[in-house]
Write an enzyme that holds these catalytic residues in place. Structure first.
Site, PDB file in Angstrom:
ATOM      1  N   PRO A  10      67.754  26.483 -19.423  1.00  0.00           N
ATOM      2  CA  PRO A  10      68.918  27.125 -20.018  1.00  0.00           C
ATOM      3  C   PRO A  10      68.694  28.526 -20.579  1.00  0.00           C
ATOM      4  O   PRO A  10      67.677  28.790 -21.206  1.00  0.00           O
ATOM      5  CB  PRO A  10      69.322  26.169 -21.151  1.00  0.00           C
ATOM      6  CG  PRO A  10      68.175  25.251 -21.342  1.00  0.00           C
ATOM      7  CD  PRO A  10      67.449  25.192 -20.031  1.00  0.00           C
ATOM      8  N   ASN A  11      69.650  29.372 -20.292  1.00  0.00           N
ATOM      9  CA  ASN A  11      69.767  30.744 -20.788  1.00  0.00           C
ATOM     10  C   ASN A  11      68.834  31.735 -20.101  1.00  0.00           C
ATOM     11  O   ASN A  11      68.955  32.939 -20.331  1.00  0.00           O
ATOM     12  CB  ASN A  11      69.578  30.802 -22.316  1.00  0.00           C
ATOM     13  CG  ASN A  11      70.634  30.007 -23.041  1.00  0.00           C
ATOM     14  OD1 ASN A  11      71.812  30.184 -22.768  1.00  0.00           O
ATOM     15  ND2 ASN A  11      70.239  29.098 -23.916  1.00  0.00           N
ATOM     16  N   ARG A  18      69.614  40.476 -22.988  1.00  0.00           N
ATOM     17  CA  ARG A  18      69.548  40.377 -24.444  1.00  0.00           C
ATOM     18  C   ARG A  18      68.132  40.105 -24.898  1.00  0.00           C
ATOM     19  O   ARG A  18      67.293  39.662 -24.117  1.00  0.00           O
ATOM     20  CB  ARG A  18      70.462  39.245 -24.940  1.00  0.00           C
ATOM     21  CG  ARG A  18      71.940  39.560 -24.835  1.00  0.00           C
ATOM     22  CD  ARG A  18      72.789  38.371 -25.305  1.00  0.00           C
ATOM     23  NE  ARG A  18      72.277  37.795 -26.544  1.00  0.00           N
ATOM     24  CZ  ARG A  18      71.915  36.526 -26.680  1.00  0.00           C
ATOM     25  NH1 ARG A  18      72.012  35.689 -25.684  1.00  0.00           N
ATOM     26  NH2 ARG A  18      71.449  36.084 -27.830  1.00  0.00           N
ATOM     27  N   TYR A  23      61.839  38.928 -24.608  1.00  0.00           N
ATOM     28  CA  TYR A  23      61.808  38.453 -23.224  1.00  0.00           C
ATOM     29  C   TYR A  23      61.714  39.562 -22.169  1.00  0.00           C
ATOM     30  O   TYR A  23      61.718  39.284 -20.975  1.00  0.00           O
ATOM     31  CB  TYR A  23      63.044  37.584 -22.950  1.00  0.00           C
ATOM     32  CG  TYR A  23      63.125  36.369 -23.853  1.00  0.00           C
ATOM     33  CD1 TYR A  23      62.146  35.382 -23.799  1.00  0.00           C
ATOM     34  CD2 TYR A  23      64.166  36.203 -24.761  1.00  0.00           C
ATOM     35  CE1 TYR A  23      62.204  34.273 -24.617  1.00  0.00           C
ATOM     36  CE2 TYR A  23      64.236  35.097 -25.591  1.00  0.00           C
ATOM     37  CZ  TYR A  23      63.254  34.135 -25.519  1.00  0.00           C
ATOM     38  OH  TYR A  23      63.304  33.035 -26.331  1.00  0.00           O
ATOM     39  N   ASN A  72      59.774  26.526 -16.338  1.00  0.00           N
ATOM     40  CA  ASN A  72      60.079  26.984 -17.693  1.00  0.00           C
ATOM     41  C   ASN A  72      61.355  26.257 -18.098  1.00  0.00           C
ATOM     42  O   ASN A  72      62.465  26.657 -17.733  1.00  0.00           O
ATOM     43  CB  ASN A  72      60.284  28.508 -17.730  1.00  0.00           C
ATOM     44  CG  ASN A  72      60.477  29.011 -19.158  1.00  0.00           C
ATOM     45  OD1 ASN A  72      60.671  28.221 -20.082  1.00  0.00           O
ATOM     46  ND2 ASN A  72      60.433  30.321 -19.344  1.00  0.00           N
ATOM     47  N   ALA A  75      64.540  25.882 -23.843  1.00  0.00           N
ATOM     48  CA  ALA A  75      64.654  25.089 -25.072  1.00  0.00           C
ATOM     49  C   ALA A  75      64.496  23.583 -24.822  1.00  0.00           C
ATOM     50  O   ALA A  75      64.096  22.837 -25.730  1.00  0.00           O
ATOM     51  CB  ALA A  75      65.981  25.380 -25.758  1.00  0.00           C
ATOM     52  N   GLU A  96      53.532  24.385 -16.516  1.00  0.00           N
ATOM     53  CA  GLU A  96      54.532  24.779 -17.517  1.00  0.00           C
ATOM     54  C   GLU A  96      54.311  26.252 -17.875  1.00  0.00           C
ATOM     55  O   GLU A  96      53.181  26.652 -18.144  1.00  0.00           O
ATOM     56  CB  GLU A  96      54.348  23.909 -18.768  1.00  0.00           C
ATOM     57  CG  GLU A  96      55.232  24.324 -19.939  1.00  0.00           C
ATOM     58  CD  GLU A  96      54.962  23.477 -21.197  1.00  0.00           C
ATOM     59  OE1 GLU A  96      54.169  22.507 -21.129  1.00  0.00           O
ATOM     60  OE2 GLU A  96      55.548  23.812 -22.241  1.00  0.00           O
ATOM     61  N   HIS A  98      55.854  29.749 -20.180  1.00  0.00           N
ATOM     62  CA  HIS A  98      56.774  30.365 -21.128  1.00  0.00           C
ATOM     63  C   HIS A  98      56.518  31.853 -21.163  1.00  0.00           C
ATOM     64  O   HIS A  98      55.366  32.300 -21.047  1.00  0.00           O
ATOM     65  CB  HIS A  98      56.607  29.765 -22.534  1.00  0.00           C
ATOM     66  CG  HIS A  98      56.929  28.313 -22.557  1.00  0.00           C
ATOM     67  ND1 HIS A  98      58.225  27.843 -22.492  1.00  0.00           N
ATOM     68  CD2 HIS A  98      56.135  27.228 -22.559  1.00  0.00           C
ATOM     69  CE1 HIS A  98      58.193  26.522 -22.473  1.00  0.00           C
ATOM     70  NE2 HIS A  98      56.935  26.119 -22.514  1.00  0.00           N
ATOM     71  N   ARG A 105      55.886  31.567 -32.766  1.00  0.00           N
ATOM     72  CA  ARG A 105      57.295  31.580 -33.157  1.00  0.00           C
ATOM     73  C   ARG A 105      57.590  30.382 -34.076  1.00  0.00           C
ATOM     74  O   ARG A 105      56.690  29.821 -34.675  1.00  0.00           O
ATOM     75  CB  ARG A 105      58.159  31.588 -31.894  1.00  0.00           C
ATOM     76  CG  ARG A 105      57.829  32.799 -30.994  1.00  0.00           C
ATOM     77  CD  ARG A 105      58.673  32.838 -29.755  1.00  0.00           C
ATOM     78  NE  ARG A 105      60.089  33.035 -30.078  1.00  0.00           N
ATOM     79  CZ  ARG A 105      61.070  32.916 -29.178  1.00  0.00           C
ATOM     80  NH1 ARG A 105      60.784  32.611 -27.929  1.00  0.00           N
ATOM     81  NH2 ARG A 105      62.329  33.108 -29.546  1.00  0.00           N
TER      82      ARG A 105
HETATM   83  O1  CA2 Z   1      59.330  31.871 -23.975  1.00  0.00           O
HETATM   84  C1  CA2 Z   1      59.947  31.143 -23.172  1.00  0.00           C
HETATM   85  O2  CA2 Z   1      59.831  31.264 -21.966  1.00  0.00           O
HETATM   86  C2  CA2 Z   1      60.901  30.062 -23.699  1.00  0.00           C
HETATM   87  O3  CA2 Z   1      60.834  28.958 -22.816  1.00  0.00           O
HETATM   88  C3  CA2 Z   1      62.275  30.685 -23.685  1.00  0.00           C
HETATM   89  C4  CA2 Z   1      63.354  29.781 -24.284  1.00  0.00           C
HETATM   90  C5  CA2 Z   1      62.921  29.275 -25.653  1.00  0.00           C
HETATM   91  O4  CA2 Z   1      63.866  28.356 -26.141  1.00  0.00           O
HETATM   92  C6  CA2 Z   1      61.550  28.626 -25.615  1.00  0.00           C
HETATM   93  O5  CA2 Z   1      61.196  28.225 -26.920  1.00  0.00           O
HETATM   94  C7  CA2 Z   1      60.517  29.586 -25.081  1.00  0.00           C
HETATM   95  C8  CA2 Z   1      64.671  30.521 -24.458  1.00  0.00           C
HETATM   96  C9  CA2 Z   1      65.199  31.200 -23.245  1.00  0.00           C
HETATM   97  C10 CA2 Z   1      66.343  32.068 -23.634  1.00  0.00           C
HETATM   98  O6  CA2 Z   1      66.365  33.152 -22.774  1.00  0.00           O
HETATM   99  C11 CA2 Z   1      67.071  34.257 -23.143  1.00  0.00           C
HETATM  100  C12 CA2 Z   1      67.042  35.305 -22.258  1.00  0.00           C
HETATM  101  C13 CA2 Z   1      67.707  36.465 -22.554  1.00  0.00           C
HETATM  102  C14 CA2 Z   1      68.426  36.569 -23.700  1.00  0.00           C
HETATM  103  C15 CA2 Z   1      68.456  35.516 -24.593  1.00  0.00           C
HETATM  104  C16 CA2 Z   1      67.789  34.357 -24.306  1.00  0.00           C
END
Ligand code: CA2
Length: 138
Positions: A10-11, A18, A23, A72, A75, A96, A98, A105
């Site tokens: 997700p996301n 963003r 990221y 990946n 969340a 896996e 990230h 974090r």
């Molecule tokens: O660091 C990572 O790859 C995470 O898997 C990213 C997840 C986060 O919940 C994990 O704890 C670590 C979140 C992805 C959200 O991606 C976004 C991308 C652009 C803007 C906002 C969020």
């Protein structure tokens, strides 16, 4: 030719739009094109979903025929017993990844339902984490 798939949760479709300080500013599609160019002898498929069950369906679909899965789960990493179980149920090894260093974090990002069932974990190297995961399968 090795057959790999990158599965994003997700996301991650919002990458590059963003929170660039965490990221990065590259979209995943731009990054993927670059990586595919760099590894012409590897078949790299890509799947992204914001839906937990769809991620599980994809893991089951590819999990008996591909050489490697780079996951990946975003969340869902920290919440999904079901994705952890799915990795246990399939044959293809899962690495896996990230983008961020989840251990630097919030506390809730320090646990993973994926790690115990993964072949290995790569985190904190930005989008390069995915490339390192590809290399681990070669
Ligand atoms: O660091 C990572 O790859 C995470 O898997 C990213 C997840 C986060 O919940 C994990 O704890 C670590 C979140 C992805 C959200 O991606 C976004 C991308 C652009 C803007 C906002 C969020």
């Amino acid at each position: 030719m090795k057959k790999l798939i990158i599965i994003n949760g997700p996301n991650l479709n919002l990458l590059g739009t963003r929170e660039p300080e965490i990221y990065g500013s590259l979209s995943f599609t731009e990054f993927l094109e670059e990586v595919k160019r760099k590894y012409p002898n590897v078949n790299i498929d890509y799947y992204q979903s914001n839906v937990e069950g769809e991620l599980i369906n994809k893991l089951q679909e590819v999990g008996f025929s591909y050489d490697g899965i780079i996951l990946n789960a975003a969340a869902y990493t920290h919440t999904s017993v079901a994705i952890g179980d799915a990795i246990n149920a399939i044959k293809t090894p899962v690495v896996e990844v990230h983008i961020s260093n989840t251990f630097s974090r919030e506390e809730f990002r320090h646990t993973s339902y994926i790690s115990p069932n993964a072949k290995g974990v790569i985190l904190g190297f930005g989008l390069q984490s995915y490339e390192l995961a590809i290399q681990s399968f070669l």
